[in-house]
Design a protein around this motif. Sequence first.
Motif, short mmCIF file in Angstrom:
data_model
loop_
_atom_site.label_atom_id
_atom_site.label_comp_id
_atom_site.label_asym_id
_atom_site.label_seq_id
_atom_site.Cartn_x
_atom_site.Cartn_y
_atom_site.Cartn_z
N ALA A 107 -45.46 51.62 36.25
CA ALA A 107 -44.32 52.41 35.78
C ALA A 107 -43.01 51.74 36.19
O ALA A 107 -42.91 51.18 37.29
CB ALA A 107 -44.40 53.82 36.36
N ARG A 132 -39.34 51.51 37.57
CA ARG A 132 -38.67 52.28 38.61
C ARG A 132 -37.16 52.06 38.52
O ARG A 132 -36.69 50.92 38.56
CB ARG A 132 -39.18 51.88 39.99
CG ARG A 132 -40.60 52.37 40.26
CD ARG A 132 -41.07 52.01 41.64
NE ARG A 132 -42.32 52.68 41.96
CZ ARG A 132 -42.99 52.50 43.10
NH1 ARG A 132 -42.53 51.66 44.02
NH2 ARG A 132 -44.11 53.15 43.33
N ALA A 157 -36.88 64.62 33.51
CA ALA A 157 -38.18 65.06 34.05
C ALA A 157 -38.73 66.26 33.29
O ALA A 157 -39.92 66.55 33.36
CB ALA A 157 -38.04 65.39 35.53
N TRP A 196 -38.59 60.25 44.75
CA TRP A 196 -39.08 59.64 43.52
C TRP A 196 -39.47 60.74 42.55
O TRP A 196 -40.13 61.70 42.92
CB TRP A 196 -40.30 58.76 43.81
CG TRP A 196 -39.95 57.44 44.42
CD1 TRP A 196 -40.11 57.07 45.73
CD2 TRP A 196 -39.39 56.31 43.76
NE1 TRP A 196 -39.67 55.79 45.92
CE2 TRP A 196 -39.23 55.28 44.73
CE3 TRP A 196 -38.99 56.05 42.45
CZ2 TRP A 196 -38.69 54.04 44.43
CZ3 TRP A 196 -38.47 54.81 42.14
CH2 TRP A 196 -38.32 53.82 43.12
N LYS A 221 -41.07 61.49 38.64
CA LYS A 221 -41.73 60.96 37.45
C LYS A 221 -41.16 61.62 36.20
O LYS A 221 -40.90 62.82 36.17
CB LYS A 221 -43.24 61.22 37.53
CG LYS A 221 -43.94 60.43 38.62
CD LYS A 221 -45.45 60.67 38.61
CE LYS A 221 -46.13 59.82 39.68
NZ LYS A 221 -47.61 60.02 39.68
N THR A 222 -40.97 60.80 35.17
CA THR A 222 -40.49 61.31 33.89
C THR A 222 -41.40 60.79 32.80
O THR A 222 -42.34 60.03 33.05
CB THR A 222 -39.06 60.82 33.60
OG1 THR A 222 -39.10 59.42 33.25
CG2 THR A 222 -38.15 60.99 34.80
N ASN A 282 -43.01 56.39 30.89
CA ASN A 282 -43.45 55.43 31.90
C ASN A 282 -42.30 55.00 32.82
O ASN A 282 -42.14 53.82 33.14
CB ASN A 282 -44.06 54.19 31.22
CG ASN A 282 -44.91 53.37 32.18
OD1 ASN A 282 -45.55 53.92 33.07
ND2 ASN A 282 -44.91 52.05 32.00
N GLU A 309 -40.07 56.05 36.43
CA GLU A 309 -39.88 56.83 37.64
C GLU A 309 -38.44 56.65 38.12
O GLU A 309 -37.89 55.55 38.07
CB GLU A 309 -40.85 56.38 38.74
CG GLU A 309 -42.32 56.66 38.41
CD GLU A 309 -43.25 56.21 39.52
OE1 GLU A 309 -42.77 55.61 40.50
OE2 GLU A 309 -44.47 56.45 39.40
#
Length: 286
Positions: free
Chosen positions: A120, A122, A141, A160, A162-163, A166, A168
């Motif tokens: 993913a 970042r 998100a 961190w 996640k959305t 792919n 973060e």
Amino acid sequence: MAIQWFPGHMTKARRQIEDKLKLIDVAIELLDSRLPLSSRNPMIDDILRDKPRLIILNKADLADPEATRKWLAYFKAQGHVAYPVDASTGSGIKEIPEQVKLLLKDKIDRQISRGINPRAMRALIVGIPNVGKSTLINRMAGRSIAITGDRPGVTKGQQWIKTGGNLELLDTPGILWPKFEDQTVGYKLAVTGAIKEEILNIEDIAFYAVKYLVKDYGSRFQERFGIDKLPEDLENPDEIVAVMEAVGRKRGCLMSGGRVDLEKASRALLHELRAGKLGRFTLETP
């Protein structure tokens, strides 16, 4: 006079960002569309160094669209990818993961050519306080994760997130620079609420806003507050005070004896300005 402003948590935030850089693929720099230059921390270039960067002009719904077009052209000429969004409504948010992917295309292609399945992406979200970082993250998100607020200094830690797409995200506290050598930068930030009002006198902030609005958006200002006559000499403080007194009378900011409470009138004007009730405006152009 230089304005000193460097709370301890901002010093800590800089160290945290520098410590996390090795984990970051790309930085998303969030600016206020109404003041893209003044809301751009000059220390960010030094902190991020050679990391790929995507510039987001947030709060585009509050900014003068013609001025925003000029700023997009300006950043393009500087070699940056930039585009406007409105994090509060979500406009333009869906394109961010794809823009990040385009910035990292060479890196991703190299990984694929070596048989590596890319992890993913970042991204680090950076920007000054109250520019909309937490609102942007929550939109991306699809849920409320980052704490939001209408005052600077809400985000205090890192996390961190996640959305989709792919991607973060790492949220960070807003970082202001140690001092504003140019006092007008401080006033612009104060007008939009990016720095706490206690740093500057509230009446001085409102007077600065009046001078700029009368100069660039005079008819709109006059219509909003029903003022008979705008000042002819914006460098004459007496004329600015007269305008603020007219605003105060229109908004009922009166003290005993019918005198105008300039502090209360100043807060009323800034509240309406920040809420978009005076229409879309931009405080600086390239």
